[in-house]
Scaffold this active site. Structure first.
Site, PDB file in Angstrom:
ATOM      1  N   ASP A 188      13.860   4.530 -21.480  1.00  0.00           N
ATOM      2  CA  ASP A 188      14.446   3.983 -22.707  1.00  0.00           C
ATOM      3  C   ASP A 188      13.638   2.843 -23.293  1.00  0.00           C
ATOM      4  OD1 ASP A 188      16.355   1.175 -22.082  1.00  0.00           O
ATOM      5  OD2 ASP A 188      15.403   2.248 -20.448  1.00  0.00           O
ATOM      6  N   ASP A 198      14.315   6.672 -15.384  1.00  0.00           N
ATOM      7  CA  ASP A 198      14.586   5.237 -15.298  1.00  0.00           C
ATOM      8  C   ASP A 198      16.079   5.076 -15.026  1.00  0.00           C
ATOM      9  OD1 ASP A 198      14.290   2.353 -15.813  1.00  0.00           O
ATOM     10  OD2 ASP A 198      15.323   2.797 -17.690  1.00  0.00           O
ATOM     11  N   ASP A 255      18.342   1.559 -15.525  1.00  0.00           N
ATOM     12  CA  ASP A 255      19.041   0.699 -16.475  1.00  0.00           C
ATOM     13  C   ASP A 255      18.689   1.067 -17.917  1.00  0.00           C
ATOM     14  OD1 ASP A 255      20.248  -1.605 -14.679  1.00  0.00           O
ATOM     15  OD2 ASP A 255      18.223  -1.238 -13.950  1.00  0.00           O
TER      16      ASP A 255
END
Length: 228
Positions: free
Chosen positions: A176, A14, A16
Site C-alpha cells: 500500500d 504487506d 499494515d
C-alpha cells in the site's frame, strides 16, 4: 512483461495498511509512550502518516511531531520503552481491511504460496497474523529483525522468497505504499498496490504494475499485470 498462466506462483503481502488497519492500535501505543513524558496525545490520523518504516522511525516521527526531536541514544531509549506499549496494543483496535482474509485464503487454496512481509517487529507480526486467522494460510512470515534491512530495501522479500523456494519473477508483492513498491522493484518482482492504506501520496505515482481499490479487486489486477 509476459506472464504465464500459472503466474504468480507466490504472493507476498504487506501487513499494515494492506491486510489490516492497525493505525488506531499503533496510535494508542505511541500515545502511551508519549504520556510517560507528558507529551501528546497525537491523533490517529497523525500517526497514520508515521507508519511504514518500522518502530524506530515511528518513535522518531512521533517525538518530532510533539516538538521534541530525538536522535542517538535518546531515540534508542524511547524505542526500547515503546516495545511493551506496542505489545499491549496489537489487536484491540485493529480491523481487517476489505477482502484481506478472503484473498489470502482463496489463493492459498489455489496452491499459490502466500507470505507476509512486514516492517513491524517479527514477534508482533506473528501474533497479529495468528489472531486474525491468516497464519494457517501462510507459507512464510517475515517481520522486522536486526539481521535484515526493512523495506524499501529488498532484503526481507529475498528472505521470504528463500523460505518459499521461489524466484522473483514467479512472485507478486501486494502492498500500500512507496516502500512496498520500492522493495518490490529492488527485488525484481511485480507489484500491485491497494488503496486505503497509509500513503499520503497517490499510489499511481509509485511505479507499481497495477493499483486496485480493495483486495477484492486483486484477481482483476493480477490479470491486468499478466496482460501487460
Amino acid at each position: 512483461m509476459t506472464r504465464g498462466c500459472g503466474w504468480p506462483k507466490a504472493i507476498l503481502f504487506d501487513l499494515d495498511g494492506t491486510l489490516i488497519d492497525s493505525a488506531p492500535d499503533i496510535a494508542a501505543a505511541v500515545n502511551a509512550l508519549l504520556a510517560e513524558e507528558r507529551l501528546g496525545p497525537l491523533s490517529v490520523q497523525s500517526v497514520r502518516g508515521m507508519i511504514g518504516n518500522g518502530v524506530v522511525k515511528l518513535v522518531e516521527r512521533a517525538y518530532a511531531a510533539c516538538g521534541h526531536p530525538l536522535m542517538g541514544e535518546a531515540l534508542d531509549r524511547r524505542v526500547r520503552s515503546m516495545m511493551p506499549h506496542y505489545a499491549n496494543h496489537l489487536t484491540g483496535l485493529t480491523v481487517l481491511l476489505p477482502g484481506a482474509l478472503d484473498m489470502v485464503s482463496a489463493y492459498a487454496k489455489a496452491r499459490v504460496k502466500i507470505a507476509v512481509v512486514s516492517n513491524k517487529p517479527d514477534a508482533f507480526t506473528h501474533t497479529i497474523l495468528d489472531h486474525y486467522g491468516f497464519a494457517p494460510h501462510l507459507a512464510a512470515i517475515q517481520g522486522q529483525n536486526e539481521k535484515l534491512k526493512t523495506k524499501p530495501a529488498p532484503d526481507m522479500l529475498f528472505a521470504a522468497m528463500e523460505t518459499l523456494g521461489v524466484a522473483p519473477t514467479d512472485c507478486l508483492f501486494v502492498g500500500d505504499s512507496i516502500n512496498d513498491a520500492g522493495a518490490a522493484k529492488a527485488a525484481g518482482m511485480a507489484c500491485i498496490l491497494v488503496q486505503g492504506g497509509y500513503s499520503q501520496d497517490p499510489l499511481e505515482s509509485f511505479g507499481a504494475d497495477a493499483v486496485c481499490l480493495t483486495l477484492f479487486e486483486l484477481p482483476q489486477a493480477i490479470e491486468k499485470v499478466k496482460a501487460a
